[in-house]
Design an enzyme around this catalytic site. Structure first.
Site, mmCIF file in Angstrom:
data_model
loop_
_atom_site.group_PDB
_atom_site.id
_atom_site.type_symbol
_atom_site.label_atom_id
_atom_site.label_comp_id
_atom_site.label_asym_id
_atom_site.label_seq_id
_atom_site.Cartn_x
_atom_site.Cartn_y
_atom_site.Cartn_z
ATOM 1 N N LYS A 84 76.990 138.685 43.932
ATOM 2 C CA LYS A 84 75.665 138.318 43.425
ATOM 3 C C LYS A 84 75.258 137.016 44.106
ATOM 4 C CE LYS A 84 73.004 139.657 39.721
ATOM 5 N NZ LYS A 84 72.927 140.905 38.987
ATOM 6 N N GLY A 184 62.229 141.862 24.184
ATOM 7 C CA GLY A 184 61.777 141.686 25.565
ATOM 8 C C GLY A 184 61.225 142.992 26.088
ATOM 9 N N VAL A 185 59.882 143.057 26.270
ATOM 10 C CA VAL A 185 59.297 144.290 26.813
ATOM 11 C C VAL A 185 58.779 144.028 28.218
ATOM 12 C CG1 VAL A 185 58.628 146.158 25.261
ATOM 13 C CG2 VAL A 185 57.603 143.930 24.928
ATOM 14 N N GLY A 186 59.719 143.697 29.111
ATOM 15 C CA GLY A 186 59.383 143.428 30.507
ATOM 16 C C GLY A 186 59.486 144.691 31.346
ATOM 17 N N ASN A 187 59.863 144.493 32.612
ATOM 18 C CA ASN A 187 59.882 145.614 33.572
ATOM 19 C C ASN A 187 60.711 146.793 33.099
ATOM 20 O OD1 ASN A 187 58.288 144.513 35.621
ATOM 21 N ND2 ASN A 187 59.969 143.189 36.252
ATOM 22 N N VAL A 188 61.940 146.529 32.688
ATOM 23 C CA VAL A 188 62.824 147.630 32.291
ATOM 24 C C VAL A 188 62.384 148.203 30.945
ATOM 25 C CG1 VAL A 188 65.177 148.277 31.644
ATOM 26 C CG2 VAL A 188 64.811 146.699 33.558
ATOM 27 N N ALA A 189 62.195 147.310 29.963
ATOM 28 C CA ALA A 189 62.002 147.792 28.593
ATOM 29 C C ALA A 189 60.681 148.538 28.409
ATOM 30 C CB ALA A 189 62.102 146.634 27.612
ATOM 31 N N TYR A 190 59.651 148.180 29.165
ATOM 32 C CA TYR A 190 58.386 148.887 28.996
ATOM 33 C C TYR A 190 58.572 150.380 29.315
ATOM 34 C CZ TYR A 190 53.490 150.157 29.060
ATOM 35 O OH TYR A 190 52.298 150.777 28.782
HETATM 36 N N1 LIG Z 1 65.453 145.161 36.475
HETATM 37 C C1 LIG Z 1 66.568 145.869 36.578
HETATM 38 O O1 LIG Z 1 66.640 146.875 37.284
HETATM 39 C C2 LIG Z 1 67.781 145.437 35.795
HETATM 40 C C3 LIG Z 1 69.020 146.049 36.059
HETATM 41 C C4 LIG Z 1 70.118 145.685 35.286
HETATM 42 C C5 LIG Z 1 69.987 144.715 34.298
HETATM 43 N N2 LIG Z 1 68.769 144.128 34.078
HETATM 44 C C6 LIG Z 1 68.668 143.129 33.022
HETATM 45 O O2 LIG Z 1 67.731 143.585 32.030
HETATM 46 C C7 LIG Z 1 67.014 142.452 31.476
HETATM 47 C C8 LIG Z 1 65.527 142.673 31.652
HETATM 48 O O3 LIG Z 1 65.218 142.799 33.024
HETATM 49 P P1 LIG Z 1 63.700 142.965 33.507
HETATM 50 O O4 LIG Z 1 63.777 143.262 34.965
HETATM 51 O O5 LIG Z 1 62.979 143.896 32.606
HETATM 52 O O6 LIG Z 1 63.177 141.487 33.304
HETATM 53 P P2 LIG Z 1 61.694 140.998 32.930
HETATM 54 O O7 LIG Z 1 61.681 139.548 33.230
HETATM 55 O O8 LIG Z 1 60.661 141.883 33.518
HETATM 56 O O9 LIG Z 1 61.652 141.226 31.329
HETATM 57 C C9 LIG Z 1 62.260 140.399 30.414
HETATM 58 C C10 LIG Z 1 61.278 140.164 29.287
HETATM 59 O O10 LIG Z 1 61.944 139.409 28.269
HETATM 60 C C11 LIG Z 1 61.039 138.454 27.760
HETATM 61 N N3 LIG Z 1 61.806 137.380 27.115
HETATM 62 C C12 LIG Z 1 62.451 136.332 27.686
HETATM 63 N N4 LIG Z 1 63.038 135.572 26.740
HETATM 64 C C13 LIG Z 1 62.781 136.173 25.560
HETATM 65 C C14 LIG Z 1 63.130 135.886 24.213
HETATM 66 N N5 LIG Z 1 63.864 134.824 23.893
HETATM 67 N N6 LIG Z 1 62.705 136.722 23.239
HETATM 68 C C15 LIG Z 1 61.948 137.804 23.551
HETATM 69 N N7 LIG Z 1 61.592 138.119 24.796
HETATM 70 C C16 LIG Z 1 62.002 137.320 25.794
HETATM 71 C C17 LIG Z 1 60.221 138.015 28.950
HETATM 72 O O11 LIG Z 1 59.009 137.427 28.582
HETATM 73 C C18 LIG Z 1 60.053 139.351 29.689
HETATM 74 O O12 LIG Z 1 58.878 140.027 29.286
HETATM 75 C C19 LIG Z 1 67.549 141.222 32.211
HETATM 76 O O13 LIG Z 1 68.593 140.667 31.429
HETATM 77 C C20 LIG Z 1 68.153 141.782 33.506
HETATM 78 O O14 LIG Z 1 69.210 140.993 33.995
HETATM 79 C C21 LIG Z 1 67.663 144.471 34.799
HETATM 80 C C1 LIG Z 2 71.447 145.664 42.635
HETATM 81 C C2 LIG Z 2 70.480 145.377 41.530
HETATM 82 C C3 LIG Z 2 69.587 146.495 41.262
HETATM 83 C C4 LIG Z 2 71.269 144.861 40.418
HETATM 84 C C5 LIG Z 2 70.584 144.576 39.109
HETATM 85 N N1 LIG Z 2 69.811 143.363 39.166
HETATM 86 C C6 LIG Z 2 71.680 144.513 38.078
HETATM 87 O O1 LIG Z 2 71.934 143.503 37.457
HETATM 88 O O2 LIG Z 2 72.331 145.526 37.882
#
Ligand SMILES: NC(=O)c1ccc[n+]([C@@H]2O[C@H](COP(=O)([O-])OP(=O)(O)OC[C@H]3O[C@@H](n4cnc5c(N)ncnc54)[C@H](O)[C@@H]3O)[C@@H](O)[C@H]2O)c1
Ligand SMILES: CC(C)C[C@H](N)C(=O)O
Length: 369
Positions: A84, A184-190
């Site tokens: 990482k 948290g309803v960001g990229n993944v959760a939405y």
């Molecule tokens: N994007 C991926 O493909 C991926 C893959 C594996 C793991 N993850 C993990 O999943 C999680 C979410 O990733 P993402 O890409 O959706 O990120 P993101 O930043 O798009 O979404 C996170 C959301 O959480 C909200 N947030 C932050 N602090 C908060 C709190 N205290 N209470 C409530 N909401 C809060 C943010 O405002 C944001 O909307 C992260 O921990 C990331 O490491 C993501």
């Molecule tokens: C390689 C990436 C898609 C990894 C991703 N950010 C994860 O924590 O799994």
């Protein structure tokens, strides 16, 4: 690790291979690439851009996240090791093409030992800039024959994994009528909420970003609560999808959910919290197993990206979790321990099968020509 930065003893304790510090004065790049273990193959793991309180915090984050990727990739059945990067900086202010290109050159210098992708604070556009300097990057734009943003695929994997956890807890994997509390309803959760809504689940959502909450309320009829109130709502499933360490001494006594299944990395504040929720009978879907959809998707690029193949592989998260639950019951250990065992067994078996001598250009016989 503490602020005395006993880096080598920390690396030795958890068996890290390499830590690389990257500095470029012109662009302001300050990055740390941590490579944990390459037994299974080159280390693949994302690049996080974040403002850290101290350099020690940044190093610790890179090391911790790299080890997580070793386990994630191993548990997902990928022939990839774990690594990482963290870039120290504010993703809203400190990004520039020069910075990512300078970083790309450092990756190229590792000659394939490390391959990057998106993580918190970095985007497909950033990966495209890195790609100008190196091929050892994934999650770049689809026009390069790549897989693009991994988040929607991570979401699909979390949805499938949540169904497996529901099967373990409730005897059925249907989420219809189940109430899911989403933090948290960001990229993944939405996108995850889209799948859940379609299946007929009830959603309770929170986010520190009001717009994100409003979007989910409008699109899915979700009920909104304040960020501190998400832990004690009446629900079947708690889905941590924001930050790490939200399963801790303060939150566990408030939880009413029977299942914890979400996308966040490092959900347990420490191992003892995994033990406590296990004793309480809560089914915990280990974070690095349930959230491996993104890395499975970007890893597929290394074979020439094929979306159907990648999605079929992401669906195996369901079975991987059932296996974790089985090991947990068989060995009478919490699920986070069961997942570690599953990953470690795979790494060890490959390490052993590679002990045999193999002729290549870099051994002593090659000097006899
Ligand atoms: N994007 C991926 O493909 C991926 C893959 C594996 C793991 N993850 C993990 O999943 C999680 C979410 O990733 P993402 O890409 O959706 O990120 P993101 O930043 O798009 O979404 C996170 C959301 O959480 C909200 N947030 C932050 N602090 C908060 C709190 N205290 N209470 C409530 N909401 C809060 C943010 O405002 C944001 O909307 C992260 O921990 C990331 O490491 C993501
Ligand atoms: C390689 C990436 C898609 C990894 C991703 N950010 C994860 O924590 O799994």
């Amino acid at each position: 690790m503490n602020n005395n930065l006993e880096i080598f003893s920390y690396m030795e304790k958890y068996d890290y291979e390499q830590l690389v510090f990257c500095q470029d004065k012109n662009s302001g790049l300050k990055a740390i690439i941590a490579i944990h273990d390459t037994t299974l193959g080159p280390a693949l793991g994302g690049t996080r851009m974040w403002t850290y309180d101290s350099e020690a915090d940044a190093i610790e984050d890179a090391l911790r996240l790299a080890k997580g990727m070793t386990y994630k990739n191993a548990a997902a059945g990928l022939n990839l090791g774990g690594g990482k990067t963290v870039i120290i900086g504010d993703p809203k202010k400190d990004k520039s093409p020069e910075l990512f290109r300078a970083f790309g050159r450092y990756i190229q210098g590792l000659n394939g030992r490390y391959i990057t992708a998106e993580d918190v604070g970095t985007t497909v556009q950033d990966m495209d800039l890195i790609h100008m300097e190196t091929d050892f990057v994934t999650g770049i734009s689809p026009e390069f024959g790549s897989s693009g943003n991994p988040s929607p695929v991570t979401a699909y994997g979390v949805y499938k994994g949540m169904k497996a956890a529901a099967k373990e807890a409730f005897g059925t994997d249907s989420l219809e009528g189940k109430t899911v509390a989403v933090q948290g309803v960001g990229n993944v959760a939405y996108t995850m909420c889209e799948y859940l809504h379609k299946e007929g689940a009830n959603l309770i959502v929170t986010d520190i970003n009001k717009e994100a909450v409003n979007r989910a309320v409008e699109a899915f009829g979700a009920k909104a609560v304040d960020p501190d109130d998400i832990y004690n709502v009446d629900c079947d499933i708690y889905a941590p999808c924001a930050l790490g360490a939200t399963v801790n001494d303060e939150t566990i006594p408030q939880l009413k959910a029977k299942v914890i299944a979400g996308s966040a990395n490092n959900q347990l504040k420490s191992a003892k919290h995994g033990d406590t929720i296990h004793e309480m009978g809560i089914v915990y879907a280990p974070d690095y197993v349930i959230n491996s959809g993104g890395v499975i998707n970007v890893a597929d690029e290394l074979n020439g990206y094929n979306k159907d193949r990648a999605m079929r592989k992401v669906e195996t998260i369901y079975d991987s979790l059932l296996k974790v639950f089985e090991i947990s019951k068989r060995d009478n250990v919490p699920t986070y321990v069961a997942a570690d065992r599953m990953a470690e067994e795979r790494i060890e078996s490959i390490r052993n099968s590679r002990s045999q001598f193999l002729l290549n250009g870099h051994h002593t016989l090659s000097r006899r020509k």
